[in-house]
Every structure is written in C-alpha cells, then in structure tokens.
Motif scaffolding. Structure first.
Motif, short mmCIF file in Angstrom:
data_model
loop_
_atom_site.label_atom_id
_atom_site.label_comp_id
_atom_site.label_asym_id
_atom_site.label_seq_id
_atom_site.Cartn_x
_atom_site.Cartn_y
_atom_site.Cartn_z
N ASP A 1 -5.09 3.50 8.85
CA ASP A 1 -5.40 2.20 8.24
C ASP A 1 -4.22 1.78 7.37
O ASP A 1 -4.19 2.03 6.16
CB ASP A 1 -6.68 2.29 7.42
N ILE A 2 -3.25 1.12 8.00
CA ILE A 2 -2.06 0.71 7.24
C ILE A 2 -2.27 -0.61 6.51
O ILE A 2 -1.45 -0.99 5.67
CB ILE A 2 -0.82 0.63 8.16
N ARG A 3 -3.39 -1.30 6.80
CA ARG A 3 -3.66 -2.56 6.12
C ARG A 3 -3.85 -2.38 4.62
O ARG A 3 -3.63 -3.30 3.84
CB ARG A 3 -4.92 -3.22 6.70
N LYS A 4 -4.30 -1.20 4.22
CA LYS A 4 -4.59 -0.97 2.81
C LYS A 4 -3.36 -1.08 1.93
O LYS A 4 -3.47 -1.41 0.75
CB LYS A 4 -5.22 0.43 2.63
N SER A 5 -2.19 -0.77 2.49
CA SER A 5 -0.99 -0.77 1.64
C SER A 5 0.09 -1.73 2.10
O SER A 5 0.75 -2.35 1.26
CB SER A 5 -0.41 0.64 1.57
N VAL A 6 0.32 -1.89 3.41
CA VAL A 6 1.46 -2.68 3.89
C VAL A 6 1.25 -4.16 3.59
O VAL A 6 0.27 -4.76 4.04
CB VAL A 6 1.69 -2.46 5.40
N ARG A 7 2.19 -4.73 2.85
CA ARG A 7 2.07 -6.13 2.48
C ARG A 7 3.34 -6.93 2.77
O ARG A 7 3.42 -8.11 2.48
CB ARG A 7 1.70 -6.27 1.00
N MET A 8 4.34 -6.27 3.35
CA MET A 8 5.57 -6.98 3.75
C MET A 8 6.24 -6.23 4.88
O MET A 8 6.40 -5.01 4.83
CB MET A 8 6.53 -7.10 2.57
N ILE A 9 6.61 -6.95 5.93
CA ILE A 9 7.39 -6.40 7.03
C ILE A 9 8.57 -7.32 7.29
O ILE A 9 8.38 -8.52 7.52
CB ILE A 9 6.57 -6.24 8.32
#
Length: 569
Positions: free
Chosen positions: A319-327
C-alpha cells in the motif's frame, strides 16, 4: 522567438562557494527551515541514519587524510566507480574541500569503458564499490594507477576481505591525526563560475562520451532554480498540500554518478530539508518494501520504473498510497497511457515530468506548481532564469507549436567539454546549449519534447560493431521503445565471406545477428546493448563526403517498427 518563464526573477546565486559549503552552511533566502532531528541520509539495507553534523565530520576527516596520505590537491581528479553509498556524497564534498574534482562513472561499465574515463580525466585516485572491485582493479592496472591509490567503500553486508584500503579506514586516519594545518579550499568572489566541481560524462549529440566540465556555480544555480520554481521556501498553501516539505523522505535510487541523481535527488533535496533513503542498486520489489518501511513520500524515478509501478503484479501487495505524495519522472518521456495509470493509482499525489541534460547541469523544465498533474507528453515549463529557443531546420526561430531543435540558456549551463574544443563549439554557442533534442512549446508555455535518458553515442557503438569479424560497415540509430524511450538499432553491411555464408544457408543470418549483439553486450554497459536489434543492408548509405546518412536509416527503422505494430493488431 525566445521563450522565457513567467516566473519571478532568480534571487542571488552565490559564486564563491563549493557545492558542499552551499549545502552544509549557506543560509540562502530561499532555503527552508530544517525540521529538527531530520536525518540527511538513511542506509536502505540497515536503516542507519546519518545527520548533518556526522556527515560534516566524516567529510572533514576524509578530506584531511586524502590530502596528507594521498596528496590530493588542486584540480586533481578523483573518480568514483560506485553504486549509491552513504559515503558517496562524503567523498564528493571531501574532494571539493581540497580544490579537486569529482568524476562519477557508471558501476556497470565494462573494463574498457572505465579505462576510457580514467584516461580522459587523468584521474589520480579511484574509489570503487566492492561489487565492482574486479573491474576497477583490471582497469586501474591498464591505466597504470598504483594499487595504493585504489580505495573502496565499505558495505554493511560484508567485511573488507581484500588488501584494498577502505574509505572507512581513510576517514579514521583523518580522525586520529590532528592535521591542524589543513585548511578547506575557499573560493574567491566569482571563482565558483569557473572552478570545476565535476567531470560528468555525456554523449552530447555526436561522437564518443565526453567529459562535461561543470563548475560549482552550475549545480548551485540549478538547486536554487528548482527551489524557486517549486516555492519550497514559501507557505503558499496548506502544509499537507505542499509539493516539498522539510522532513519529507525521498527515495535515492537514481545513481549519484548521473546528473539527475547528483543534482536533483541528492543536493536539491538535502538543501530542501528532506531525508534520502540511499539505495545502492535498483530492485523493484525491494523498492516497494522500502517505500512502506521508511514511509517514503517522494519518488524521483525514470520511465522504466514507472512502467513497473503501473504493470508489475507485486504492486498490489504494498500500500504505497499511504506515503507517496510526489512522483517526478525524467530522462525520457512518459506515454499518455502510463501517465493516466499513475494518476489513477495515486489520485492525490503530485505527478509530473522534468527535462534536462548533463550539459545544462540538470533540469531546464519541470511541471508547474499551478497543476498537480503534469501534461501528458510534456516536460513542464521553463525554470526561473532559463531561456529557450526552438531552431527550425532552416536555422530560423520557431514560434509556438512549431517543432525544432531546443536550445537552452541558463545560469546552470556547463562550461563545455574537457579537452574537446570542436565538440564544445558545436554544442556550446555564446552561452547557449544546443540540446540536439526535438521540441515544441505550446502557447501556455508547456514544453513537448522527445528526449533520451542515458545517452548512447552512435559512433561509440559503431566502433564496437566494426570490431566484429563479419562486419564491413554499420550505422546505429535510435528507435522508439515504450519501456526505455529509445533504444539502439544497428544496420550492418556484411563482409563478402559472411554474405556468402548466408547465401549458402539462410539460417546463418540469425547466428551472425546474435553474434554481433553478443559482442556489443560483452563490451558495453547494458543500456548501450542493441535492444532494437540488427538489420542487414547491402550498403550503408553515406553522403558524398563520406558522412553516414543516419536520417535515412532512422526513417527506415521507424517504418519497420510501424509495420511490426500493425502486424500485431
């Protein structure tokens, strides 16, 4: 016409600092306030955190020992042949304290490629990662470097079982000896614009890889440009919505020897008060594990990694949605399909692209802060202080939506190519960099362009292919590839005896093609392999002056690829 960003003017760019002095101590007006307790570097494998003061101490001790044990001094070149390592930036900043120069080499290089870089830079010290020590030893022997001037980084997974001196031992030497007479190199006003910091290798637009001469001023300028563009130092919106924030955690998987990883991923994010999780070698599943373990918020990656994020089956287990906020993706364009998949996967994240090259000391464009999502096919708007020209084939300036060659004028532009006046004159023109990339600019300022990531010089591959016993002449061109953006393809005219073998047995053709591809694979780093394949031609077309007509074969290659696509439909 010339295109300029609708941005505020750049603030003062210091021209009397080394890049290390700038990152460690410079209280620039656009530098955000650091969040207390934020580590600068985190070792991915162990979780070891290293803060600013520990890095400062290690840097100073290494500089002292390099000066007094190895006599590293003004304008000497130290070559780093290594994967990412927590002491990689320490080595950079220590060498700069001595007035010396860093040249980073791809750790996947073959022996002959590393030897070429050693010779081109006249390196006096080689620092290698243990994983590539055998190649480093072989190349340094050929180069004539004395064994005691080959050093290795330490790794957490294995002890140093060789007689090669480790960087940890060198740092300890500096720590145990007072060496009180050591003084860090200070730059005079204006000297940062000419004092070399890096010799970073690029293929440019033609010829073999060349050493791009990058002064300290260039990466400092680019860091400030990116910070101003993204308003990192401003409270322009609610904290949770800001693109970059002190205390955020970024993945440092981009190689530090490459300009994208060196300037943006390393120096710009440290200046912005963020932590970097340092990853030596890319492994996708391990990357997903690291994102979850360290709550990584920022991914600076390249299109092949985006493809895996969108299509690899392992993603559903994390579940990378919990932390990733910029790519941010750079080095090659993303397809519309991949952009849409990323947007769907991470609906709340800032996602976009940037464009730059070694010769411009990284970014020239980046997607606007005004939009959370970058435009598909676009590489963003011009950074503050950057001016662009689009030059049409007839030499005139293009207008909006007209394609042509992109020229860049920026305070971050490099000085030229080391010891290569002809190539410098071709690429660096009155302060402008001719990128060799095709681009067009929309009326809203969003740039659309074709770019390459790791640059592959056709002439370098052609020289390698000509070493094959069955090859009479050859021409290498780039062909589109969804995964890599563009890959090399070779057109080959065979020697008479090889052609006769195929006439006698057509099955010989596949064997010769495989043999040519194997020869390149054994002598060149992976991204230079002939992933586009080998095609036989009766004659490689040349102009009356003998110049390869690359454009003719590039068009032929594209037509072949189009036929392949239609055949699959």
């Amino acid at each position: 016409m010339e295109f300029q960003p609708l941005k505020p003017q750049l603030p003062h760019i210091p021209d009397d600092l080394t890049i290390g002095q700038f990152v460690f101590d410079h209280a620039h007006a656009v530098r955000p306030k650091e969040k207390p307790g934020t580590p600068w570097l985190i070792e991915d494998a162990t979780g070891r955190s290293i803060g600013k003061e520990e890095l400062r101490e290690r840097t100073s001790c290494l500089a002292k020992a390099l000066r007094y044990k190895y006599n590293v001094g003004e304008d000497d070149v130290v070559l780093l042949f290594s994967r990412n390592h927590i002491d990689y930036p320490v080595a950079i900043w220590a060498v700069h304290q001595l007035g010396a120069i860093i040249s980073g080499a791809n750790p996947d290089y073959a022996e002959n490629e590393l030897l070429y870089q050693l010779q081109a830079t006249k390196a006096t010290i080689l620092i290698a990662h243990p994983d590539v020590l055998s190649v480093a030893e072989a190349a340094s022997r050929q180069y004539g470097l004395s064994p005691e001037r080959l050093l290795i980084f330490n790794t957490s997974t294995s002890k140093n079982q060789t007689k090669i001196t480790s960087i940890e031992d060198v740092i300890q030497l500096g720590r145990t000896h007072a060496l009180s007479t050591f003084q860090e190199r200070k730059l005079k006003p204006g000297e940062g614009k000419t004092k070399l910091a890096f010799l970073s290798f690029s293929s440019g637009t033609t010829g073999r890889p060349k050493a791009v001469a990058i002064p300290h001023y260039s990466p400092i300028a680019n860091v400030i440009q990116i910070v101003v563009h993204n308003r990192v130092h401003e409270e322009y919106c609610a904290f949770e919505d800001r693109r970059y924030r002190p205390g955020d955690v970024a993945l440092a998987v981009l190689p530090f020897y490459h300009i994208y990883g060196l300037v943006i991923n390393l120096h710009c994010l440290l200046f912005s008060g963020m932590s970097l999780v340092v990853v030596p070698k890319f492994n996708f599943v391990q990357m997903l594990e690291s994102i979850v373990r360290y709550k990584i918020s920022h991914l600076l990656i390249v299109p092949p990694m985006v493809v895996l994020l969108c299509k690899h089956p392992a993603v559903k287990n994390y579940d990378i949605r919990k932390s990733v906020r910029m790519i941010m993706s750079g080095a090659a364009p993303l397809s519309h399909e991949l952009n849409q998949q990323l947007f769907h996967m991470l609906p709340d994240a800032h996602i976009g692209q940037a464009y730059g090259m070694t010769e411009t000391c990284t970014a020239s464009t980046m997607w606007s802060l005004d939009r959370k999502r970058g435009v598909s096919g676009g590489s963003g708007t011009l950074l503050p202080g950057t001016i662009a020209r689009i030059i049409k084939p007839d030499g005139t300036l293009a207008g909006y939506d007209e394609p042509g060659e992109l020229w860049i004028f920026s305070p971050s532009n490099a000085l030229g190519y080391l010891n290569n006046e002809e190539a410098t004159r071709e690429t660096f023109v009155d302060g402008w960099v001719r990128t060799g990339d095709e681009a067009k600019i929309r009326p809203d300022g969003e740039e659309i362009m074709k770019v390459k990531g790791f640059q592959v010089a056709p002439a370098e591959l052609e020289g390698c292919i000509l070493e094959h016993k069955d090859v009479d002449s050859t021409c290498v061109v780039g062909v589109p590839d969804e995964y890599s953006g563009e890959v090399p393809m070779a057109f080959v005219a065979l020697r008479v005896d090889a052609a006769k073998r195929i006439e006698g047995d057509p099955r010989e053709a596949d064997g010769i093609k495989a043999s040519i591809m194997k020869h390149v694979a054994e002598n060149k780093v992976a991204y230079k392999h002939l992933a586009g394949g080998v095609e036989f031609v009766d004659v490689v077309p040349v102009s009356p002056s003998g110049k390869l007509l690359r454009r003719v074969l590039r068009e032929r290659a594209r037509a072949m690829k189009q036929r392949e696509i239609k055949a699959k439909l």
